[in-house]
Scaffold this active site. Sequence first.
Site, PDB file in Angstrom:
ATOM      1  CG  ASP A 457     142.120  75.206  23.258  1.00 27.13           C
ATOM      2  OD1 ASP A 457     141.601  74.087  23.280  1.00 27.13           O
ATOM      3  OD2 ASP A 457     143.289  75.427  23.621  1.00 27.13           O
TER       4      ASP A 457
HETATM    5  C1  LAN Z   1     146.452  67.996  25.365  1.00 28.45           C
HETATM    6  C2  LAN Z   1     146.821  68.389  24.009  1.00 28.45           C
HETATM    7  C3  LAN Z   1     146.096  69.569  23.476  1.00 28.45           C
HETATM    8  C4  LAN Z   1     145.735  70.564  24.552  1.00 28.45           C
HETATM    9  C5  LAN Z   1     145.404  71.976  24.014  1.00 28.45           C
HETATM   10  C6  LAN Z   1     144.331  71.973  22.953  1.00 28.45           C
HETATM   11  C7  LAN Z   1     146.662  72.586  23.385  1.00 28.45           C
HETATM   12  C8  LAN Z   1     144.995  72.843  25.187  1.00 28.45           C
HETATM   13  O1  LAN Z   1     144.837  74.180  24.777  1.00 28.45           O
HETATM   14  C9  LAN Z   1     143.836  72.239  25.927  1.00 28.45           C
HETATM   15  C10 LAN Z   1     144.221  70.862  26.508  1.00 28.45           C
HETATM   16  C11 LAN Z   1     144.711  69.863  25.456  1.00 28.45           C
HETATM   17  C12 LAN Z   1     143.514  69.302  24.735  1.00 28.45           C
HETATM   18  C13 LAN Z   1     145.443  68.666  26.072  1.00 28.45           C
HETATM   19  C14 LAN Z   1     145.043  68.127  27.386  1.00 28.45           C
HETATM   20  C15 LAN Z   1     145.953  67.068  28.026  1.00 28.45           C
HETATM   21  C16 LAN Z   1     146.569  66.112  27.002  1.00 28.45           C
HETATM   22  C17 LAN Z   1     145.450  65.360  26.304  1.00 28.45           C
HETATM   23  C18 LAN Z   1     147.351  66.982  26.014  1.00 28.45           C
HETATM   24  C19 LAN Z   1     148.472  67.789  26.614  1.00 28.45           C
HETATM   25  C20 LAN Z   1     148.028  65.913  25.178  1.00 28.45           C
HETATM   26  C21 LAN Z   1     148.397  64.784  26.194  1.00 28.45           C
HETATM   27  C22 LAN Z   1     147.624  65.102  27.489  1.00 28.45           C
HETATM   28  C23 LAN Z   1     147.099  63.851  28.204  1.00 28.45           C
HETATM   29  C24 LAN Z   1     146.575  64.260  29.564  1.00 28.45           C
HETATM   30  C25 LAN Z   1     148.193  62.831  28.335  1.00 28.45           C
HETATM   31  C26 LAN Z   1     147.872  61.745  29.290  1.00 28.45           C
HETATM   32  C27 LAN Z   1     148.369  62.064  30.638  1.00 28.45           C
HETATM   33  C28 LAN Z   1     147.668  62.031  31.784  1.00 28.45           C
HETATM   34  C29 LAN Z   1     148.185  62.748  32.956  1.00 28.45           C
HETATM   35  C30 LAN Z   1     146.378  61.303  31.915  1.00 28.45           C
END
Ligand code: LAN
Length: 729
Positions: A457
């Site tokens: 996305d």
């Molecule tokens: C994010 C942030 C952005 C998010 C969107 C783009 C909003 C979404 O549409 C797709 C997935 C994504 C890229 C995403 C995936 C997981 C993240 C990176 C996070 C929520 C920000 C933090 C999180 C990450 C997994 C934090 C570390 C935690 C673990 C359990 C490893």
Amino acid sequence: NGHANGHVKASDSVHSSQTTDRSKWRLLDESGRHTWHYLRTEKELEDWPQTTADKYHMGLPVNLPDLPPASRPSESIDNCLTFYSKLQLPPGNWACEYGGPLFLMPGIVCCWYATGTPIPQEYQIEMRNYLLARQNKDGGWGLHVEGHSSVFGTAMNYTVLRILGASEEDPRLIKARGKLHQMGGAVNGPHWAKFWLSVLGVMQWDIVNPVPPELWLLPDWVPISPWRWWIHMRQVFLPMSYIWSKKFIMPETDLIRSLRQELFIQPHETIDFGSHRNSIAKEDNYHPKSWVLNLINIILVWIWIPFLRTKSIVEKAEAWTWRLVQYEDHNTDYACLAPVNAPMNTLVCFIKEGRDSYSFKRHLYRLEEFLWVNKEGMLVNGTNGVQVWDTAFSIQACCEAGLATSAKWEPMLTSALEYLESEQIRDEVPDREICYRQSRKGAWPFSTKLQGYTVSDCTSEALRVVLLLQNAHNYKVIISEERIFHAVDVLLTMQNKHTGGFASYEPQRGSEHLELLNAAEVFGRIMVEYDYPECTTAVVTVLSLFQKYYPDYRAQEIIDIKNSALKYIRNAQREDGSWYGSWGVCFTYAAMFALESLGSVGETYANSSRVRKACDFLIGHQMPDGGWGESYRSSELKIWVDHPEKSQVVQTCWALIALMYAQYPEKQAIERGLRMVMGRQQANGEWLQEAIEGVFNCSCMITYPNYKFYFPVKAMGMFMARWGDKALI
Ligand code: LAN
């Protein structure tokens, strides 16, 4: 070796009421690399004045003027942009606090401490301040800032406070210990807590359920091979397995000896750590371990490790995991995927190559990019920023509001477009297949090109901006057609063939049954990629826009993909008309996307019972003040839970945008919502922060502070386009 009783003297500790001078902090943005700096000398302060953005992010008065009160949407939008444009940074992007999770700072601080890395005084002070400001009334901390106290949050953040010099006699730490002991002490923490506390030597490695690196030696065809797992899981499992295999323990310090007495409810010497592998507090046990995983752990602990795990297997596994860690490090210039694997990779480099190595030092340099300073203190962001994501949505909202060609906002948009240009990924990583990376040439990441991970996305939302500005509004072409095609090519590799949906970083590579091996306990849906209405919609709608300008490029493939993706969106609708949102809280967020998808193929309230059902669901939750308000508990429980206090600006905008995509006919309902939103706008054009907006893995919330600027602009822009710019208040 540099540890000599820890680097933090207990004497500067007792009084956590210290603070740094907020007027001396500066946010530096070097082409999207965000770091905070504490200036010391008069000369430095003079040469580098504090900006409005610096002040705003730290909650200092920004002294921006009151604007003429807005009664029409166009006026409200103009006021908002007048404020928001002041927060745009020189490279063209926006920055923000990306806080919420409370398990990230522990990883970084434990890593610094375990490697004897000095922690600057001002970090110590402000990290303590942040944690103490975020302590729950009962003395504990949760998984995230709005969550109930858990052993994970409490044991880890307590440990962080102690490492950062807080005294065990501090009344707030006494209270925290009380809460921790009431939950059974640190032995009841989840896997990741046990991991870090074993690294510190506060626990013994026997308490950690096995993290065998030899799983990385499984052939690729094996259904449970780690390359099939969701990228965040496998990239955490990777360094963790190396460190587990080494059973690394930092040299003992007075503080560690003291923590051994503070974190448990019985004397440390009497604890049989091995017997607590599966101990877990009910507060932490969001996703209980399956019987399958328990059985596997028994086999690993009682048969595999003592009898079959030969030295040669261990050596092979460690060598291969080290190689994969190096791939991750080289591909991101040591920035890593996210702040969970970053400190773990740092520790791996420390163990393998030592404190003077380039790899370890470069990691320390990169860890700085996760730190953020706000009003309460210093925290750790969920990623190295939200640069591409926020910048793309900011531009889109302006386009929606009909401002793409307004003389007033064009410079802001041009510079934002230039930023996106600089962040498109232009090449594949070396040995892409060997390190299991999704193709990335042409993609956009969530944060920066340096991090460099394709997200379906993020690629779509950025590409949409390029098409809107360059193709629809004749901006100067800075992203060539060829590069636009590359972006589309990446998107076309990302569909889940069996369902039609799109996941986040990669197509789903393994069965959803892999969730049976979810060992983290505190998160749900982490083991593999899933279909998401959010990601699917972003791809579907940008492909439609793309076809408008490039009808011949891979035309049939795109049509097929769109059709099957829409099928997925329809199938994902729940009985009550809603969609579950995985990345925002919660049903309002998903409705905004799903109804955009359906609207894009002409399915609206007038002709679709499905859409009517979705609108009725939303309208059924509209509050008396015209707004919508969902609690983060919706995401956890997967049913609608009202926000306990009040309607929320951001969720109200999501619901309104959803209804407008559906061409919901009753204008009054939409006007009531907009009035509520406009009524909460401040005199200087901003909106104030309300409840937490985002989520991941069902249980952990994360803030998106810029949503309160660009979603109102988008909602009002859509309203104006449909019903005109009339006075609403
Ligand atoms: C994010 C942030 C952005 C998010 C969107 C783009 C909003 C979404 O549409 C797709 C997935 C994504 C890229 C995403 C995936 C997981 C993240 C990176 C996070 C929520 C920000 C933090 C999180 C990450 C997994 C934090 C570390 C935690 C673990 C359990 C490893």
